[in-house]
Design an enzyme around this catalytic site. Structure first.
Site, short mmCIF file in Angstrom:
data_model
loop_
_atom_site.label_atom_id
_atom_site.label_comp_id
_atom_site.label_asym_id
_atom_site.label_seq_id
_atom_site.Cartn_x
_atom_site.Cartn_y
_atom_site.Cartn_z
N GLY A 261 0.86 -1.17 0.00
CA GLY A 261 0.00 0.00 0.00
C GLY A 261 0.90 1.22 0.00
O GLY A 261 2.02 1.15 -0.45
N SER A 262 0.40 2.34 0.50
CA SER A 262 1.25 3.52 0.62
C SER A 262 0.40 4.73 0.95
O SER A 262 -0.80 4.76 0.69
CB SER A 262 2.02 3.84 -0.68
OG SER A 262 2.84 2.76 -1.06
N ASN A 263 1.06 5.74 1.49
CA ASN A 263 0.54 7.09 1.55
C ASN A 263 1.53 7.99 0.83
O ASN A 263 2.73 7.75 0.85
CB ASN A 263 0.44 7.61 2.99
CG ASN A 263 -0.33 6.70 3.90
OD1 ASN A 263 -1.49 6.42 3.67
ND2 ASN A 263 0.31 6.25 4.97
N ASN A 533 -4.27 4.81 -1.18
CA ASN A 533 -4.69 3.56 -1.81
C ASN A 533 -6.17 3.46 -2.09
O ASN A 533 -6.64 2.40 -2.52
CB ASN A 533 -4.22 2.33 -1.03
CG ASN A 533 -2.73 2.34 -0.81
OD1 ASN A 533 -2.27 2.24 0.33
ND2 ASN A 533 -1.95 2.51 -1.86
#
Length: 814
Positions: A261-263, A533
């Site tokens: 995932g990620s921000n 995401n």
């Protein structure tokens, strides 16, 4: 540092620079590396200057030499992980590790080594990657990228030849071998298809015509064949239930269930202290195995100067910055595959009809060597759309019956351009250059791009390689199964018996059957652009993006708690203004738990009625500070409660106030404490901790930690469902004292801005450190920084590299 020592360092570094800029030979003449032969390292060399935490700054004359230095330096830190990955893409895991063991999941979803080998050996036998390398740019890889890959393989091989392996994971192992440029390209191919064929490896390798007899048991010592047929592939006319399949597809592609995932957030100059842009990138990736990041700076004087993180085995910086622009990626909601439901020819399950005419499937017999046993041969079946697939994971079977089969289309199986995209980003001077690179290369398979530049511009774009499935095509050509799965998940199931249901092409697309750049969601120069995401819809809550096709993601649907919390945070930052890199650093380790802010007070209040016999539970939740810092008391109890509650109650039933598209950041809200599952989840969480000997108000860091060389390192952060920006997804081990070994979460973090000088203002952090080797001094040094919320000050400019107290210069040659 003593002046004499300082002068010695400067003289050494200056001499090394003189070598690389004046006397290093150019790239060796092109050799046979692209054909798969071992590349020559004759004449290749680079200068590697190591600074604090083992971060290499690689300087070379051209791309082949830069690749050489990069391959050498990656091998020095990660040789065992790299060698393991090269076994994977060559289909040789079963030969060395046996067929039944599971790969680390970094290069595909294969459940066993045999399944992995059958797929990757099939790719190798078909010459898929060779064909892509031979495709002229821009549809194929550029010459610069080919030179980088050639040099990378030569550098890796040179390191193997000249160094002794000290990592116990592969010291003296016979499976650590030299590689070719083709091996490097094969690894890039595996990364490209992770969201498509890579997600369906078990389904591809197990699919068999219904008349086939059951797979024979393997010889003694080889274990069960990983390609055994999945349930539902018998010669029956079983059809997946559309409602069940829709829910399974939604779960399969839901961001909250992903291992990546990620921000990322970019702020425009309208919000910053100096009118220049800012970027905070926070990718959530696995902490072990071959999908780790590795830090470096790559420099070709006058041509390229970029710093950041590379996926292991990659010759380019995938996420990073230079003196003018910074970028990060987040895993996107676009679905990079489609399914085609085949109507089989009567009496022949290996032929299918298109406009009433039969077409034969193409069988591909694949043989895999197996440790302590006879080779295993299985046949895969291919169509004009792609391979026949028996399912997408165990939860979504796609039975091959006497009348129906399913073929998987993955446009990224024709995409070896991702590293060219990254290379273009490294050379970019502005966010406009980022956009131009995306338009030219079209190489990103499954990520969004968030960027900022020194002129104050911000950018969000979901520029992915996606099958060109418009909502109109889905409405016209979906089978009954597709009419359920496409709205629910973006997974199209099209009628493969009709040629008028073929994917069209956009005039600006570099390959047929995909969307062109003009169809991608893009937002420029908003005060902030943020993604955690979810779909592109709320990249900026005040400027919603709409008008894109369903396959890209949803519009006006509930957002995850991580998205909602992230938007709240960055909106408040933008409104406050005068932002600096220090503000980005504070955001990364704020460790606010949005679920706690929304639900803990209600939970504590209702707890007294739900658990009147256990007031300690209510007190601990009520006293919790709503953060997941290592010293937070009550975080562990609430986390275990929240996992149980959200795992048993449907999202729509968890809150009393439902979702409203008119207020998507603040709804749904108000915890539904009247459900019987509420009290049960509280009681179960408390019982679980007590059974493990853990006090209900124990500090989080005492029971959420990793162990490195016998040292327990506490880890802050929390799970996806709590909405934590600083994600940590550790493995629960009650017998071992709580959470140990983070499986995935915050990985390579960068907070980047500019101050008008030639040097970017950058702070970085690699949560799991540079090396997987327990004997390395860089096995856990940044992990300890991460535990303390401390950062590495990036040394981008030459003067800063030379001032490093840890400076070590290595001239590496073939």
């Amino acid at each position: 540092m003593h002046l004499r020592t300082r002068l010695k360092h400067l003289a050494l570094a200056g001499a090394a620079l003189a070598v690389v800029t004046a006397s290093l030979p150019g790239a060796a003449a092109a050799d046979s590396g692209d054909r798969g032969d071992r590349p020559s390292d004759r004449g290749l060399s680079a200068v590697i200057r190591y600074t604090e935490y083992g971060i290499p700054h690689i300087v070379a004359r051209d791309y082949a030499n830069l690749g050489f230095g990069t391959g050498w330096a990656q091998a020095a830190d990660q040789v065992c992980v790299l060698a393991d990955g090269f076994l994977t893409v060559n289909g040789e895991r079963s030969r060395y590790f046996g067929p039944d063991a599971a790969p680390d999941g970094s290069l595909s979803s294969a459940g066993t080594n045999l399944s992995s080998d059958l797929y990757f050996r099939g790719v190798k036998d078909a010459g898929t990657v060779e064909d892509l390398l031979a495709t002229p740019a821009p549809a194929g890889p550029s010459r610069d990228l080919k030179e980088l890959m050639r040099g990378w393989a030569a550098g890796y091989n040179a390191w193997l030849r000249k160094n002794r392996i000290t990592d116990p994971a592969c010291a003296d192992a016979d499976w650590v071998r030299p590689v070719t440029a083709l091996d490097v390209a094969r690894r890039g191919f595996a990364v490209s298809v992770l969201g498509g064929q890579g997600r369906a490896v078990d389904g591809i390798t197990a699919a068999r015509p219904p008349a086939s007899p059951p797979a024979a048991a393997p010889p003694v010592g080889t274990g069960s064949p990983g390609a055994a047929a999945p349930a539902g592939t018998a010669a029956s006319d079983a059809v997946p239930d559309p409602d069940d399949a829709a829910e399974a597809a939604r779960e399969l592609f839901a961001p909250e269930h992903a291992t990546m995932g990620s921000n990322a957030v970019a702020f425009s100059g309208a919000t910053t202290a100096n009118g220049r842009g800012l970027l905070l990138g926070n990718p959530h990736y696995p902490w072990q195995g071959g999908r780790r990041f590795w830090q470096s700076q790559q420099t070709i004087p006058g041509e390229l100067n970029v710093s950041g993180a590379s996926l292991l085995g990659t010759a380019v910086v995938n996420i990073g910055f230079n003196d003018k622009v910074a970028w990060s990626h987040t895993v996107a909601t676009g679905v990079p595959l489609s399914l085609h439901q085949l109507t089989l020819a009567p009496g022949d399950p290996t032929a299918y009809l298109v406009d009433g005419k039969p077409e034969r499937m193409t069988p591909r017999a694949v043989t895999v060597a197996v440790k302590d046993g006879a080779p295993v041969t299985r046949t895969q079946w291919w169509t004009r759309y792609g391979p026949v697939v028996g399912g997408l994971g165990a939860q979504l079977p796609l039975p091959w019956t006497a009348t129906t089969a399913y073929a998987l289309n993955d446009p990224n199986a024709a995409n070896l351009r991702g590293s060219d995209t990254a290379l273009g980003f490294g050379r970019a001077r502005s966010t406009q250059d980022i956009v131009d690179t995306l338009h030219r290369t079209q190489g990103l398979p499954w990520v969004n791009t968030i960027a900022a530049d020194s002129a104050g511009h911000s950018l969000f774009t979901q520029s992915q390689v996606l099958p060109r499935i418009t909502d109109e095509l889905a409405a016209r050509c979906s089978t009954p199964l597709g009419r359920a799965t496409y709205p629910a998940s973006g997974v199209a199931v099209l009628d493969g018996s009709r040629s008028d249901c073929a994917l069209g092409s956009d005039p600006d697309a570099v390959q047929p059957g995909v969307f062109g750049p003009a169809r991608m969601p893009v937002l420029r120069d908003a005060p902030y652009v943020e993604n955690s995401n979810d779909s592109a819809w709320l990249a900026n809550a005040d400027r919603p993006l709409t008008g894109y096709e369903r396959i890209f993601g949803t519009v006006a649907t509930p957002r995850s708690l991580r998205t909602r919390g992230g938007i709240e945070d960055v909106t408040a930052m933008a409104d406050r203004g005068r932002l600096t890199v220090a503000d980005l650093q504070r955001q990364q380790f704020a460790n606010r738990a949005p679920a706690g802010d929304m639900a803990a007070a209600d939970a504590a209040k209702a707890c007294t009625s739900a658990l009147p016999e256990d007031p300690e539970v209510c007190r601990v939740i009520g006293d919790w500070d709503r953060t997941v810092n290592t010293d937070s008391r009550g975080a562990l109890l609430f986390d275990r409660f929240w996992r149980k509650f959200t795992g048993t109650v449907k999202p729509a039933d968890q809150w009393k106030v439902p979702f409203s598209a008119a207020d998507p950041v603040r709804t749904p809200n108000t915890l539904n404490t009247g459900l019987p599952e509420f009290g049960k989840a509280l009681a179960a969480a408390a019982a679980e901790l007590r059974a493990a000997g853990i006090a209900l108000d124990a500090p989080l860091g005492a029971h959420q930690f990793v162990v490195r060389n016998g040292e327990r390192i506490p880890v802050s952060g929390g799970t996806e469902s709590l909405g934590i920006w600083n994600k940590a997804e550790p493995v629960w081990n009650a017998a071992g004292g709580g959470y140990v070994e983070v499986a995935h979460g915050t990985s390579h973090v960068q907070a980047v801005g500019w101050d008008g000088s030639r040097c970017p203002v950058a702070r970085t952090l690699l949560s799991y450190s540079q090396s997987s080797n327990p004997a390395s001094p860089h096995y856990s040094d940044q992990t300890r920084l991460f535990a303390g919320g401390r950062w590495v000050t990036s040394r981008f400019c030459e003067k800063d590299v030379l001032r490093s107290p840890a400076l070590r210069v290595e001239v590496v040659r073939g």
